[in-house]
Write a protein that holds these residues in place. Sequence first.
Motif, PDB file in Angstrom:
ATOM      1  N   THR A   1      17.023  52.780   1.302  1.00  0.00           N
ATOM      2  CA  THR A   1      15.710  52.177   1.556  1.00  0.00           C
ATOM      3  C   THR A   1      14.736  52.497   0.443  1.00  0.00           C
ATOM      4  O   THR A   1      14.009  51.613  -0.039  1.00  0.00           O
ATOM      5  N   ILE A   2      14.720  53.743   0.006  1.00  0.00           N
ATOM      6  CA  ILE A   2      13.860  54.129  -1.122  1.00  0.00           C
ATOM      7  C   ILE A   2      14.250  53.363  -2.377  1.00  0.00           C
ATOM      8  O   ILE A   2      13.392  52.913  -3.161  1.00  0.00           O
TER       9      ILE A   2
ATOM     10  N   MET B   1      15.164  42.404  -4.077  1.00  0.00           N
ATOM     11  CA  MET B   1      14.709  43.647  -3.449  1.00  0.00           C
ATOM     12  C   MET B   1      13.242  43.559  -3.045  1.00  0.00           C
ATOM     13  O   MET B   1      12.822  44.169  -2.059  1.00  0.00           O
ATOM     14  N   ALA B   2      12.447  42.788  -3.787  1.00  0.00           N
ATOM     15  CA  ALA B   2      11.051  42.558  -3.388  1.00  0.00           C
ATOM     16  C   ALA B   2      11.004  41.813  -2.052  1.00  0.00           C
ATOM     17  O   ALA B   2      10.187  42.130  -1.177  1.00  0.00           O
ATOM     18  N   ILE B   3      11.900  40.838  -1.889  1.00  0.00           N
ATOM     19  CA  ILE B   3      12.001  40.150  -0.602  1.00  0.00           C
ATOM     20  C   ILE B   3      12.426  41.137   0.479  1.00  0.00           C
ATOM     21  O   ILE B   3      11.927  41.107   1.608  1.00  0.00           O
ATOM     22  N   GLY B   4      13.354  42.046   0.139  1.00  0.00           N
ATOM     23  CA  GLY B   4      13.782  43.065   1.082  1.00  0.00           C
ATOM     24  C   GLY B   4      12.644  43.955   1.543  1.00  0.00           C
ATOM     25  O   GLY B   4      12.573  44.339   2.713  1.00  0.00           O
TER      26      GLY B   4
ATOM     27  N   PHE C   1      11.406  44.379   5.343  1.00  0.00           N
ATOM     28  CA  PHE C   1      11.284  45.718   5.927  1.00  0.00           C
ATOM     29  C   PHE C   1       9.890  45.932   6.522  1.00  0.00           C
ATOM     30  O   PHE C   1       9.743  46.381   7.667  1.00  0.00           O
ATOM     31  N   THR C   2       8.868  45.584   5.762  1.00  0.00           N
ATOM     32  CA  THR C   2       7.486  45.745   6.215  1.00  0.00           C
ATOM     33  C   THR C   2       7.185  44.828   7.399  1.00  0.00           C
ATOM     34  O   THR C   2       6.550  45.238   8.376  1.00  0.00           O
ATOM     35  N   PHE C   3       7.660  43.591   7.304  1.00  0.00           N
ATOM     36  CA  PHE C   3       7.446  42.623   8.383  1.00  0.00           C
ATOM     37  C   PHE C   3       8.096  43.097   9.680  1.00  0.00           C
ATOM     38  O   PHE C   3       7.504  42.986  10.761  1.00  0.00           O
TER      39      PHE C   3
ATOM     40  N   SER D   1       7.436  44.959  15.118  1.00  0.00           N
ATOM     41  CA  SER D   1       7.800  45.843  16.232  1.00  0.00           C
ATOM     42  C   SER D   1       6.583  46.592  16.755  1.00  0.00           C
ATOM     43  O   SER D   1       6.428  46.792  17.976  1.00  0.00           O
ATOM     44  N   GLY D   2       5.685  47.000  15.850  1.00  0.00           N
ATOM     45  CA  GLY D   2       4.458  47.672  16.277  1.00  0.00           C
ATOM     46  C   GLY D   2       3.554  46.755  17.076  1.00  0.00           C
ATOM     47  O   GLY D   2       2.983  47.163  18.101  1.00  0.00           O
ATOM     48  N   ILE D   3       3.430  45.507  16.623  1.00  0.00           N
ATOM     49  CA  ILE D   3       2.593  44.533  17.331  1.00  0.00           C
ATOM     50  C   ILE D   3       3.161  44.237  18.718  1.00  0.00           C
ATOM     51  O   ILE D   3       2.424  44.187  19.707  1.00  0.00           O
ATOM     52  N   VAL D   4       4.476  44.059  18.790  1.00  0.00           N
ATOM     53  CA  VAL D   4       5.124  43.772  20.080  1.00  0.00           C
ATOM     54  C   VAL D   4       4.924  44.932  21.043  1.00  0.00           C
ATOM     55  O   VAL D   4       4.605  44.742  22.224  1.00  0.00           O
ATOM     56  N   ASN D   5       5.098  46.164  20.555  1.00  0.00           N
ATOM     57  CA  ASN D   5       4.896  47.331  21.411  1.00  0.00           C
ATOM     58  C   ASN D   5       3.461  47.438  21.891  1.00  0.00           C
ATOM     59  O   ASN D   5       3.199  47.822  23.035  1.00  0.00           O
ATOM     60  N   LEU D   6       2.524  47.097  21.020  1.00  0.00           N
ATOM     61  CA  LEU D   6       1.111  47.181  21.379  1.00  0.00           C
ATOM     62  C   LEU D   6       0.736  46.100  22.391  1.00  0.00           C
ATOM     63  O   LEU D   6       0.054  46.373  23.391  1.00  0.00           O
TER      64      LEU D   6
END
Length: 296
Positions: free
Chosen positions: A29-30, A268-271, A275-277, A282-287
């Motif tokens: 990932t890094i 990798m920029a698309i990756g 990753f960010t999306f 997931s954060g938005i769905v949980n909220l």
Amino acid sequence: MKKNSKGAFIFMCLAPSVVLFTLFMVVPTINVFRMSFYRWGGYSASRTFVGLDNFRILFSGDMRFLQSFQNTVLLISVVSIVTFGISLVFASILSREDVKGKNFFRVVFYIPNILSVVIISAIFSAIYEANNGMLNSIISFFDRTREPVYWLGDNDIVIFSIAGAMVWQAIGYYMVMYMASMASVPESLYESANLEGAGKIHQFFRITVPLIWSNIRTTMTFFIISSINLSFLFVTAMTNGGPDGASEVFLSYMYRQAYTNSSYGYGMAIGVVVFTFSFALSGIVNLVTYRDPIEI
């Protein structure tokens, strides 16, 4: 002495997992983030540091990427809503109603989940086939004058055709999970609701859904994120991004750029965006789906 022994035992149990997770998850990932700042074909020895140029090109002039983003969001939205709606309804019917052969229906609905994506894609490609496919044959039975529909060759409907295959693959798995959750809902609640004159639909939305909401919330987050990976598999097997990029999704476009067009840094920029999306979604769905737990 006992505390030291216990600590050493815990360390020995956790160390292999931590090492493997670091080597195969954290480090790659890094590396994805690091390589997104370079222009590199992936095979040559030389690479050029370009900073944020890959991201500027991505968001300013790459219409194929924007289309893949739109297709991914559309697939996640349509597939999630339809899958969870049908899964909940079927689970409620098989759990609450007196249906003969419940175990048989569980097995039948679960079978698509154990099939390979390639097999499911082959089945639906045959169903969608323009000339002799089952879907067009059914349509022509009722309207013989109608021209055949190119389900996988029409820019406007191809993404919905892929969504149909994804829904069919996922319904059974989540239906079985919700049936297991519904089995823990006390029957006395439904009996009280019946005495109060509440109908089946009212009971479903006022008793069943609230009491299994934590399970719905967890599976929804898991499914939405996994849909990003599944969409890549279905698109690759069924259309390979065609026609003319109309069915391209996040990961298929990333793969094409990184390993087909020799633009590894750009891929990798698309990756990084994927990753960010995924994390943001997931954060938005949980909220959005958070509810105070209901205690019985």
